[in-house]
Every structure is written in structure tokens, then in C-alpha cells.
Design a protein around this motif. Structure first.
Motif, short mmCIF file in Angstrom:
data_model
loop_
_atom_site.label_atom_id
_atom_site.label_comp_id
_atom_site.label_asym_id
_atom_site.label_seq_id
_atom_site.Cartn_x
_atom_site.Cartn_y
_atom_site.Cartn_z
N MET A 93 0.82 -1.20 0.00
CA MET A 93 0.00 0.00 0.00
C MET A 93 0.86 1.26 0.00
O MET A 93 1.98 1.25 0.50
CB MET A 93 -0.89 0.05 1.26
N THR A 94 0.32 2.32 -0.53
CA THR A 94 0.95 3.62 -0.35
C THR A 94 0.64 4.09 1.07
O THR A 94 -0.25 3.57 1.74
CB THR A 94 0.41 4.66 -1.34
N LEU A 95 1.38 5.10 1.52
CA LEU A 95 1.13 5.64 2.86
C LEU A 95 -0.28 6.20 2.95
O LEU A 95 -0.96 6.05 3.98
CB LEU A 95 2.17 6.70 3.18
N THR A 96 -0.76 6.85 1.89
CA THR A 96 -2.11 7.40 1.89
C THR A 96 -3.15 6.30 2.04
O THR A 96 -4.13 6.44 2.78
CB THR A 96 -2.36 8.21 0.61
N GLN A 97 -2.96 5.19 1.33
CA GLN A 97 -3.90 4.07 1.44
C GLN A 97 -3.90 3.49 2.85
O GLN A 97 -4.94 3.18 3.41
CB GLN A 97 -3.53 2.98 0.42
N LEU A 98 -2.70 3.37 3.44
CA LEU A 98 -2.60 2.84 4.79
C LEU A 98 -3.24 3.79 5.79
O LEU A 98 -3.95 3.37 6.72
CB LEU A 98 -1.13 2.63 5.15
N TRP A 99 -3.03 5.07 5.62
CA TRP A 99 -3.61 6.10 6.47
C TRP A 99 -5.14 6.00 6.47
O TRP A 99 -5.78 6.15 7.52
CB TRP A 99 -3.15 7.47 5.97
N THR A 100 -5.71 5.73 5.29
CA THR A 100 -7.16 5.68 5.15
C THR A 100 -7.74 4.36 5.66
O THR A 100 -8.78 4.35 6.34
CB THR A 100 -7.56 5.88 3.68
N SER A 101 -7.08 3.26 5.34
CA SER A 101 -7.66 1.95 5.63
C SER A 101 -7.31 1.40 7.00
O SER A 101 -8.04 0.55 7.53
CB SER A 101 -7.21 0.94 4.56
N GLU A 102 -6.21 1.87 7.61
CA GLU A 102 -5.78 1.36 8.91
C GLU A 102 -5.53 2.51 9.89
O GLU A 102 -4.41 2.72 10.37
CB GLU A 102 -4.49 0.53 8.75
N PRO A 103 -6.57 3.28 10.20
CA PRO A 103 -6.37 4.48 11.05
C PRO A 103 -5.85 4.16 12.44
O PRO A 103 -5.26 5.02 13.09
CB PRO A 103 -7.76 5.12 11.09
N GLN A 104 -6.06 2.92 12.91
CA GLN A 104 -5.58 2.58 14.25
C GLN A 104 -4.05 2.62 14.33
O GLN A 104 -3.49 2.81 15.41
CB GLN A 104 -6.09 1.19 14.67
N LEU A 105 -3.39 2.48 13.19
CA LEU A 105 -1.92 2.57 13.19
C LEU A 105 -1.45 4.00 13.46
O LEU A 105 -0.29 4.21 13.80
CB LEU A 105 -1.36 2.09 11.84
N PHE A 106 -2.35 4.95 13.30
CA PHE A 106 -2.02 6.36 13.45
C PHE A 106 -2.90 7.03 14.51
O PHE A 106 -3.29 8.19 14.38
CB PHE A 106 -2.17 7.07 12.10
N GLY A 107 -3.22 6.28 15.55
CA GLY A 107 -3.96 6.84 16.68
C GLY A 107 -5.39 7.20 16.38
O GLY A 107 -5.95 8.08 17.03
N ASN A 108 -5.99 6.51 15.37
CA ASN A 108 -7.36 6.86 14.95
C ASN A 108 -7.48 8.36 14.76
O ASN A 108 -8.16 9.08 15.50
CB ASN A 108 -8.38 6.34 15.98
N HIS A 109 -6.82 8.84 13.75
CA HIS A 109 -6.51 10.25 13.55
C HIS A 109 -7.70 11.14 13.31
O HIS A 109 -7.58 12.36 13.32
CB HIS A 109 -5.55 10.39 12.36
N GLY A 110 -8.87 10.62 13.09
CA GLY A 110 -10.05 11.47 12.92
C GLY A 110 -10.28 11.86 11.48
O GLY A 110 -10.16 11.05 10.57
N ALA A 111 -10.62 13.13 11.27
CA ALA A 111 -11.14 13.57 9.97
C ALA A 111 -10.06 13.95 8.96
O ALA A 111 -10.38 14.26 7.82
CB ALA A 111 -12.08 14.76 10.17
N GLU A 112 -8.80 13.97 9.37
CA GLU A 112 -7.75 14.36 8.43
C GLU A 112 -7.73 13.40 7.24
O GLU A 112 -7.67 12.19 7.41
CB GLU A 112 -6.39 14.36 9.12
N GLU A 113 -7.76 13.97 6.03
CA GLU A 113 -7.86 13.14 4.84
C GLU A 113 -6.52 12.60 4.37
O GLU A 113 -6.47 11.59 3.67
CB GLU A 113 -8.50 13.94 3.71
#
Length: 262
Positions: A1-21
Motif C-alpha cells: 500500500m501507499t502511505l495514503t492508502q494505509l492512512w485511510t484503511s488502517e487508522p488505528q496505526l495512526f492513533g485513529n486520527h479522525g477527519a484528516e484526509e
């Protein structure tokens, strides 16, 4: 995955970041062989109104600097009128502030700061994830093929520049995690940046706030143990420690620059 795809599909890896796209930070190494153009970045409000995207606050950790090298960091004008007059008259030596640099220096560059990286300077840059940049001056250079100068953004630069310039007041804070020396360079609205120095000792970290960390190894080599696996580290490696990792152990002789979004 790209970082953007990972950010979108696995938000728990990033502290459930909320609404940031999108992933909120960029880190990059800039190796300036010649003087880069003089720029200024807008804040979020100006950038959203005029460009439809976020502004840019950034910072630089100096990785290497040739003798006599410098940055452009701020200016001497005391009013918007004086600033505009010096720009229109091309009195750049009178306007721009040159600051000599050496390896290990750190500079925080908030939006509105007139700045440029001089030739012979290599920096590790941490910034808001934005490409919004206004070019104030390009040293009167012309493209060798076309004979044309690069586009300048004088109106936007004048509107966005902090006048008079006031350098941010930063206080380095030093602490220890085990035997690892941790230096905090900045803790701002957008990000925090640290240097971790491990010298043949063992540092044990607890991720109490469940942050995710961007890491760049800038010197030496060693290892990081994440509980279930150990990874070798060496100069030039870049990686992310997810927020789901609750603790880790460092060993070896190396230095890393780390950052996290705030």
C-alpha cells in the motif's frame, strides 16, 4: 500500500486520527548544491482562501554544512512599506538576513518566514503536508535553455510575510529514556521534533500517548526491538513506528531525528 492508502484503511496505526484526509507531515532531505530560491509560505487561513489547501510551517535540522555556508532566515524590514520598497528596488543584501550554519543546528520556520537554504547545506526537513510556496526572489537566474526567469509571487509573498520578522524563541529540552539522550527541538501546533542519541547503551521507550513516530537515522547503526521483532538500523533509513507499538528498545551507536504530528 501507499502511505495514503494505509492512512485511510488502517487508522488505528495512526492513533485513529479522525477527519484528516491525508498524512499530515512530510519529511525530506534537501541537499542544496547552489542557493535555493527565497520563499515564504502562507498560513492555513491564507492558503485555504487563495489556494484551496493547507499552508506550510516547516523546520530544518542541519545534517551537513560546508565552511562559510548560510541560510536566509528572516529579513530586516520594519514595516510592510519598507519591505515592499526594498523588494521593488532589488536591495536584497539590505533586506535579507544571512545566518551562518553548522551541522547539528536547528531552525523552526513558521509560515510567514522569509527563508532560503544556501548552497553547501544539507537539511532534514519536517513540514506540514503541503506544497504551497510563494517565491520572492530567485537570485536573478535565468533558465539556460529558455532564457526565462522562474515565476515570482511578489504580491502573495508581501501579503504573507511576517513584518517585522521575529525569530521564534525555542528552548531545547534534554531528557533520558534509559541511556538514550533525547533532545526536544520544537513542540508546536503542527509537530514536535526530537533527536535521539544512543551510544552503545540501551534505551527503553514507552509510547504512553499512543503517538506514531516518523524516524530518520542520520548517523551510525544499531537495532530497534519492537517486542516481537528486532530490526537493524543504519544511517539513511527512514520508517514509521505505528501508534499501536506500546514500547521499544534501542541498542547500538546511532543518532535519529524523530517527529510526530500534534
Amino acid at each position: 500500500m501507499t502511505l495514503t492508502q494505509l492512512w485511510t484503511s488502517e487508522p488505528q496505526l495512526f492513533g485513529n486520527h479522525g477527519a484528516e484526509e491525508s498524512f499530515p507531515l512530510l519529511t525530506k532531505i534537501l541537499d542544496a548544491k547552489i542557493d535555493l530560491s527565497v520563499q515564504v509560505h502562507p498560513d492555513d487561513a491564507y492558503a485555504m482562501k487563495h489556494e484551496g489547501e493547507l499552508g506550510k510551517t516547516e523546520c530544518w535540522y542541519i545534517l551537513a554544512a560546508d565552511p562559510g555556508s548560510y541560510l536566509i532566515y528572516g529579513h530586516r524590514a520594519q514595516s510592510k512599506e519598507e519591505f515592499a520598497q526594498l523588494v521593488s528596488q532589488g536591495k536584497w543584501d539590505q533586506l535579507l538576513t544571512k545566518v551562518p550554519v553548522k551541522a547539528g543546528d536547528f531552525f523552526y520556520v513558521p509560515s510567514g518566514t522569509v527563508h532560503a537554504i544556501g548552497g553547501g547545506v544539507m537539511v532534514l526537513e519536517t513540514q506540514q503536508s503541503s506544497d504551497t510556496t510563494y517565491r520572492l526572489y530567485d537570485w536573478d537566474r535565468k533558465d539556460e535553455k529558455t532564457g526565462q526567469s522562474r515565476e515570482l509571487h511578489i504580491k502573495d509573498s508581501l501579503a504573507c510575510s511576517q513584518v517585522p520578522f521575529q525569530a521564534p524563541k525555542l528552548t531545547r529540552k534534554t531528557s533520558f529514556c534509559g541511556q538514550t539522550k533525547v533532545t526536544e527541538f520544537v513542540n508546536s501546533k503542527f509537530f514536535s521534533v526530537y533527536r535521539w542519541e544512543n551510544h552503545q547503551n540501551q534505551g527503553d521507550f514507552q509510547n504512553k500517548n499512543h503517538d506514531y513516530w516518523l524516524v530518520s537515522v542520520i548517523a551510525g547503526q544499531g537495532q530497534i526491538n519492537l517486542g516481537d521483532k528486532t530490526y537493524d538500523l543504519k544511517k539513511g533509513m527512514h520508517f514509521i513506528i505505528p501508534s499501536t507499538v506500546t514500547n521499544w528498545t534501542l541498542s547500538g551507536d546511532f543518532t535519529m531525528i524523530t517527529s510526530k504530528a500534534n
